[in-house]
Scaffold this motif. Sequence first.
Motif, mmCIF file in Angstrom:
data_model
loop_
_atom_site.group_PDB
_atom_site.id
_atom_site.type_symbol
_atom_site.label_atom_id
_atom_site.label_comp_id
_atom_site.label_asym_id
_atom_site.label_seq_id
_atom_site.Cartn_x
_atom_site.Cartn_y
_atom_site.Cartn_z
ATOM 1 N N ASP A 54 0.812 -1.213 0.000
ATOM 2 C CA ASP A 54 0.000 0.000 0.000
ATOM 3 C C ASP A 54 0.847 1.267 0.000
ATOM 4 O O ASP A 54 0.567 2.215 -0.730
ATOM 5 N N LYS A 55 1.866 1.288 0.820
ATOM 6 C CA LYS A 55 2.655 2.502 1.025
ATOM 7 C C LYS A 55 3.596 2.798 -0.141
ATOM 8 O O LYS A 55 3.788 3.952 -0.506
ATOM 9 N N PHE A 56 4.191 1.750 -0.703
ATOM 10 C CA PHE A 56 5.230 1.953 -1.712
ATOM 11 C C PHE A 56 4.870 1.399 -3.085
ATOM 12 O O PHE A 56 5.674 1.463 -4.009
ATOM 13 N N ASN A 57 3.662 0.838 -3.215
ATOM 14 C CA ASN A 57 3.180 0.330 -4.500
ATOM 15 C C ASN A 57 4.159 -0.683 -5.113
ATOM 16 O O ASN A 57 4.572 -0.549 -6.260
ATOM 17 N N LEU A 58 4.521 -1.684 -4.320
ATOM 18 C CA LEU A 58 5.476 -2.695 -4.759
ATOM 19 C C LEU A 58 4.758 -3.979 -5.163
ATOM 20 O O LEU A 58 3.710 -4.299 -4.620
ATOM 21 N N ASP A 59 5.367 -4.700 -6.101
ATOM 22 C CA ASP A 59 4.806 -6.000 -6.468
ATOM 23 C C ASP A 59 5.425 -7.089 -5.588
ATOM 24 O O ASP A 59 6.325 -6.827 -4.789
ATOM 25 N N ASP A 60 4.937 -8.313 -5.748
ATOM 26 C CA ASP A 60 5.358 -9.412 -4.878
ATOM 27 C C ASP A 60 6.855 -9.691 -4.958
ATOM 28 O O ASP A 60 7.501 -9.945 -3.939
ATOM 29 N N SER A 61 7.425 -9.655 -6.152
ATOM 30 C CA SER A 61 8.864 -9.947 -6.268
ATOM 31 C C SER A 61 9.699 -8.843 -5.625
ATOM 32 O O SER A 61 10.713 -9.130 -4.981
ATOM 33 N N GLN A 62 9.276 -7.601 -5.783
ATOM 34 C CA GLN A 62 9.984 -6.501 -5.128
ATOM 35 C C GLN A 62 9.905 -6.623 -3.611
ATOM 36 O O GLN A 62 10.891 -6.397 -2.911
ATOM 37 N N ILE A 63 8.743 -6.999 -3.127
ATOM 38 C CA ILE A 63 8.561 -7.154 -1.678
ATOM 39 C C ILE A 63 9.431 -8.284 -1.150
ATOM 40 O O ILE A 63 10.065 -8.147 -0.101
ATOM 41 N N ASP A 64 9.501 -9.388 -1.877
ATOM 42 C CA ASP A 64 10.353 -10.494 -1.445
ATOM 43 C C ASP A 64 11.807 -10.050 -1.302
ATOM 44 O O ASP A 64 12.470 -10.373 -0.315
ATOM 45 N N ILE A 65 12.289 -9.327 -2.281
ATOM 46 C CA ILE A 65 13.675 -8.850 -2.252
ATOM 47 C C ILE A 65 13.863 -7.842 -1.128
ATOM 48 O O ILE A 65 14.830 -7.910 -0.363
ATOM 49 N N LEU A 66 12.933 -6.905 -1.020
ATOM 50 C CA LEU A 66 13.022 -5.889 0.035
ATOM 51 C C LEU A 66 13.020 -6.537 1.414
ATOM 52 O O LEU A 66 13.828 -6.164 2.280
ATOM 53 N N LEU A 67 12.142 -7.499 1.645
ATOM 54 C CA LEU A 67 12.086 -8.168 2.944
ATOM 55 C C LEU A 67 13.384 -8.903 3.256
ATOM 56 O O LEU A 67 13.856 -8.882 4.400
ATOM 57 N N GLU A 68 13.960 -9.526 2.251
ATOM 58 C CA GLU A 68 15.223 -10.235 2.474
ATOM 59 C C GLU A 68 16.332 -9.260 2.863
ATOM 60 O O GLU A 68 17.072 -9.493 3.821
ATOM 61 N N ILE A 69 16.435 -8.166 2.142
ATOM 62 C CA ILE A 69 17.481 -7.180 2.437
ATOM 63 C C ILE A 69 17.228 -6.526 3.790
ATOM 64 O O ILE A 69 18.148 -6.386 4.610
ATOM 65 N N ALA A 70 15.987 -6.130 4.041
ATOM 66 C CA ALA A 70 15.656 -5.467 5.309
ATOM 67 C C ALA A 70 15.860 -6.400 6.489
ATOM 68 O O ALA A 70 16.334 -5.961 7.551
ATOM 69 N N ASP A 71 15.531 -7.676 6.323
ATOM 70 C CA ASP A 71 15.750 -8.628 7.403
ATOM 71 C C ASP A 71 17.242 -8.772 7.692
ATOM 72 O O ASP A 71 17.657 -8.806 8.862
ATOM 73 N N ASN A 72 18.063 -8.825 6.661
ATOM 74 C CA ASN A 72 19.520 -8.879 6.862
ATOM 75 C C ASN A 72 20.016 -7.626 7.566
ATOM 76 O O ASN A 72 20.837 -7.706 8.481
ATOM 77 N N LYS A 73 19.525 -6.473 7.163
ATOM 78 C CA LYS A 73 19.922 -5.214 7.799
ATOM 79 C C LYS A 73 19.462 -5.192 9.255
ATOM 80 O O LYS A 73 20.179 -4.713 10.130
ATOM 81 N N ASN A 74 18.283 -5.716 9.498
ATOM 82 C CA ASN A 74 17.760 -5.764 10.861
ATOM 83 C C ASN A 74 18.637 -6.646 11.742
ATOM 84 O O ASN A 74 18.926 -6.295 12.888
ATOM 85 N N GLN A 75 19.076 -7.772 11.215
ATOM 86 C CA GLN A 75 19.926 -8.675 11.993
ATOM 87 C C GLN A 75 21.293 -8.063 12.286
ATOM 88 O O GLN A 75 21.881 -8.336 13.328
ATOM 89 N N GLU A 76 21.780 -7.230 11.374
ATOM 90 C CA GLU A 76 23.082 -6.586 11.548
ATOM 91 C C GLU A 76 22.996 -5.311 12.389
ATOM 92 O O GLU A 76 24.018 -4.795 12.827
ATOM 93 N N MET A 77 21.803 -4.818 12.598
ATOM 94 C CA MET A 77 21.586 -3.522 13.230
ATOM 95 C C MET A 77 22.127 -3.494 14.658
ATOM 96 O O MET A 77 21.875 -4.405 15.437
ATOM 97 N N ILE A 78 22.824 -2.437 14.964
ATOM 98 C CA ILE A 78 23.324 -2.208 16.314
ATOM 99 C C ILE A 78 22.408 -1.218 17.040
ATOM 100 O O ILE A 78 22.141 -1.354 18.215
ATOM 101 N N SER A 79 21.902 -0.258 16.288
ATOM 102 C CA SER A 79 21.080 0.798 16.873
ATOM 103 C C SER A 79 19.954 1.176 15.927
ATOM 104 O O SER A 79 20.132 1.152 14.703
ATOM 105 N N LEU A 80 18.821 1.542 16.505
ATOM 106 C CA LEU A 80 17.711 2.049 15.691
ATOM 107 C C LEU A 80 18.034 3.395 15.052
ATOM 108 O O LEU A 80 17.420 3.786 14.066
ATOM 109 N N TYR A 81 19.004 4.088 15.605
ATOM 110 C CA TYR A 81 19.316 5.445 15.166
ATOM 111 C C TYR A 81 19.649 5.509 13.670
ATOM 112 O O TYR A 81 19.257 6.457 12.988
#
Length: 141
Positions: A54-81
């Motif tokens: 809804d927010k970014f008008n992404l298709d399913d394949s884009q969302i799959d890729i985005l979720l994978e990258i964001a999940d990796n970034k989340n796991q590496e995250m030290i700070s929310l800042y």
Amino acid sequence: MDKYLRNTDKSIQEDVQKFDDMTLATCVLLIEVSKSDDNFDEQENNKIISILKDKFNLDDSQIDILLEIADNKNQEMISLYDWTSKINEVYEYNEKKALIRELWDVAFADGRIDKYEDHTIRKIADLIYVKHEDFMKAKHR
């Protein structure tokens, strides 16, 4: 966006070029809330997908890729800042309030709000300078 890709193949790198820092920052924060109670479930995942579509008008394949990258970034995250500072650079106050509402939507997707989810959203709200009154309105709507 290349700075977010360390060991990904070229086709994923090309797809990711379509995402901006705000899309990735939003997704990382949504994932952070969903994992804050150590119970990342299907309802929360589906809510994140719905919000991203809804927010970014992404298709399913884009969302799959985005979720994978964001999940990796989340796991590496030290700070929310690192991610909230990107939100502060770009989002207007109303967009920040909308993000807090979306974070609550993810937290409540499984029918309950865990104290760790509440704490995480409160911390994010503080870091993006959302007034306590607006934080509470979003929570209780």
